[in-house]
Design an enzyme around this catalytic site. Structure first.
Site, PDB file in Angstrom:
ATOM      1  N   HIS A  50       0.822  -1.212   0.000  1.00 24.19           N
ATOM      2  CA  HIS A  50       0.000   0.000   0.000  1.00 24.19           C
ATOM      3  C   HIS A  50       0.855   1.260   0.000  1.00 24.19           C
ATOM      4  CE1 HIS A  50      -3.805  -2.058   0.569  1.00 24.19           C
ATOM      5  NE2 HIS A  50      -3.250  -2.815   1.501  1.00 24.19           N
ATOM      6  N   CYS A 407       4.487 -29.815 -12.794  1.00 26.59           N
ATOM      7  CA  CYS A 407       3.236 -29.041 -12.758  1.00 26.59           C
ATOM      8  C   CYS A 407       3.042 -28.406 -14.130  1.00 26.59           C
ATOM      9  CB  CYS A 407       3.328 -27.972 -11.666  1.00 26.59           C
ATOM     10  SG  CYS A 407       1.992 -26.773 -11.715  1.00 26.59           S
ATOM     11  N   CYS A 447      -0.842 -32.598 -10.831  1.00 24.06           N
ATOM     12  CA  CYS A 447       0.558 -32.728 -10.378  1.00 24.06           C
ATOM     13  C   CYS A 447       0.684 -33.182  -8.929  1.00 24.06           C
ATOM     14  CB  CYS A 447       1.311 -31.418 -10.590  1.00 24.06           C
ATOM     15  SG  CYS A 447       0.698 -30.052  -9.593  1.00 24.06           S
TER      16      CYS A 447
END
Ligand SMILES: Cc1cc2nc3c(=O)[nH]c(=O)nc-3n(C[C@H](O)[C@H](O)[C@H](O)COP(=O)(O)OP(=O)(O)OC[C@H]3O[C@@H](n4cnc5c(N)ncnc54)[C@H](O)[C@@H]3O)c2cc1C
Length: 490
Positions: A50, A407, A447
């Site tokens: 922020h 993956c 995966c």
């Protein structure tokens, strides 16, 4: 065990403090009750750094937010963590909102936020083409940005360990003993640590830990925030965090892109009555909550591709009844420092919180002798998918495990999983937060079993001992066919 300083809690706060202290010739133990770093609020948030216009001027959090934001650029360079300085927007949907934008701008100026400006409709829609046509103006804060909160927390821990900090995982602090009004021993489920200084950065449980030394002048309660995350295939629907005007208790439900290129919406803000009951369910999402998120986000970006959500999750803010961060030492218990009530913008403020805690420790009598051998650099782990074709070829030639994609959604290789285990991952979530395995479209459906097999092999444990996130979260219990065989032979 002996330590000069015990830091309780390995979220972003404890990690930043431990890493900050590792610059000095000190014995530091970082104690965490979970199986890995970053299993608390620090893993489940928006990841916005922020700018600092939201918090009330004069509060500790407003000061540390602006300072933390300024420190991140250098910190990310040192730790090899990606940080996109893409700014943030607070959008006005009607003329009442315009007044709020101006109030936020004024607050930001008082807090010392640089370069804030209110932009008109045309510029706004050029910056964010998918924004609702009802948006008439926005507060633009160019110093805001995005990062991966878990990557940062893990990087801080890794660099702290590299510089001599001892991690103590699966070690719940259950008591703190004092002698002559000074902390003396920290009792954990992994043993007792003799020390003179304790930093309590235990998030949601900071009031419980504080009560262990008899300081009970605040309490912490959980405020849940729920999210949806969209498939990368849906693209980045916005280029930066896009907020509505704030509510009384939160910055509002936003639409953002993550540092990894997903669109994310959330969080809502729901106060829970207890943090103890149904421990595992607290982090669960609800139908009502998710609908609220979807409705609110659609007011900013209509036509959200709802069918492309790939996951939803919730995080718990540690809200203190004081309304501000509590970062202080105490006359009546020497050596004990509370770092409590670290709700948003705690991720942003963390590097500045660490600076403040170190100042307090010095004031409390901790000797800070700079260590010549302190190494601020953490080598960025290999991310196969980011390499050039030549880079990929060279890596595979050196180590063929980088040629084996495990993956498929996020293109993570076996080599990266092995590397993550060498860097300390020993659970499925530990691998996920270090490599992004299982964070793509299939969410580990494809995966997961392969990651578990690599993990079991690398840790030399049977598959039955592989857990999602520590004790009691084992993935498998045995072989189905062997049970059938046993039954058949009876
Ligand atoms: C929904 C949501 C959205 C947010 N969005 C943002 C954002 O965009 N930007 C931002 O700046 N901030 C954001 N925040 C705030 C930020 O996530 C937190 O301020 C920050 O993660 C707090 O870090 P922490 O280390 O203090 O707490 P935690 O990450 O919770 O770490 C505390 C650790 O202490 C451990 N612990 C607890 N008790 C014990 C014990 N007895 N013994 C040992 N260990 C113990 C816990 O297991 C935990 O790992 C958000 C928070 C939430 C929930």
């Amino acid at each position: 065990m002996n330590a000069d300083v015990v830091v309780i809690g390995a979220g972003i706060t404890g990690a930043a403090v431990a890493r900050g202290l590792s610059r000095y010739a000190l014995d530091i133990i970082l104690v965490e009750k979970e199986a890995d770093f970053c299993f608390g609020a620090s893993k489940a948030n928006t990841g916005t750094i922020h700018a600092g216009y939201s918090d009330l001027p004069g509060t500790v959090k407003s000061r540390l937010c602006v300072r933390g934001n300024a420190l991140y650029e250098q910190l990310c360079k040192e730790l090899g963590v990606e940080f996109e300085h893409n700014g943030s927007l607070v959008v006005a949907l009607n003329t009442d909102d315009l007044k709020i934008l101006e109030e936020l701008r004024q607050k930001g100026i008082t807090n010392g936020v640089p370069d804030l400006r209110i932009i008109e409709k045309d510029e706004l829609h050029q910056m964010e083409p998918n924004l609702t046509q009802n948006a008439i103006a926005a507060l633009y804060a160019p110093t805001a940005g995005i990062m991966s909160p878990y990557e940062m927390t893990i990087a801080l821990c890794e660099n702290a360990i590299h510089n001599g900090v001892t991690p103590l995982l699966e070690a719940e602090v259950q008591g703190i003993e004092k002698q002559n009004s000074r902390v003396k021993r920290v009792i954990t489920t992994q043993g007792i640590i003799r020390t003179k200084f304790v930093v309590n950065a235990s998030g949601l449980y900071a009031d419980d830990v504080s009560q262990m030394v008899g300081i009970d002048d605040f309490h912490i309660y959980p405020r849940k925030g729920e999210y949806f995350i969209f498939d990368k295939g849906a693209g980045s629907l916005v280029n930066r965090p896009v907020f509505p005007t704030p509510t009384l208790i939160s910055k509002g439900i936003l639409v953002t892109k993550t540092i990894d290129g997903n669109t994310m919406i959330g969080p809502n803000a729901q106060d829970l009555d207890t943090k103890y009951k149904y421990a595992k369910d607290r982090n669960a999402t609800t139908n009502e909550g998710l609908n609220e998120v979807l409705e609110a986000a659609s007011r900013l970006v209509p036509d959200l591709p709802k069918a492309s959500t790939i996951n939803n999750f919730a995080g718990l803010r540690a809200v203190s009844n004081t309304g501000d961060f509590i970062i202080r030492s105490y006359q009546k218990i020497k050596g004990f420092i509370n770092v409590a009530g670290i709700k948003s913008p705690g991720l942003t403020a963390a590097p500045a919180i660490a600076e403040l805690v170190i100042q307090i420790l010095k004031h409390e009598g901790l000797e800070l002798k700079p260590k010549k051998e302190f190494d601020p650099i953490r080598e960025k782990p290999i991310k196969f998918t980011d390499l050039s074709p030549e880079g990929k070829d060279a890596l595979i030639a050196k180590d063929p495990r980088y040629g084996h994609i495990v993956c498929r959604c996020e293109n993570v290789t076996e080599g990266e999983i092995v590397d993550a285990t060498k860097r300390g991952a020993h659970t499925m979530d530990g691998i996920k937060y270090r490599t992004r395995c299982g964070m793509g479209r299939c969410q580990g459906g494809f995966c997961g079993p392969r990651v578990a097999a690599v993990l079991a092999r690398e840790l030399s444990i049977p598959l039955e001992q592989v857990t999602k996130d520590g004790d009691g979260s084992n993935l498998v219990v045995g072989k189905t066919k062997s049970v059938l065989k046993e039954k058949a032979s009876v």
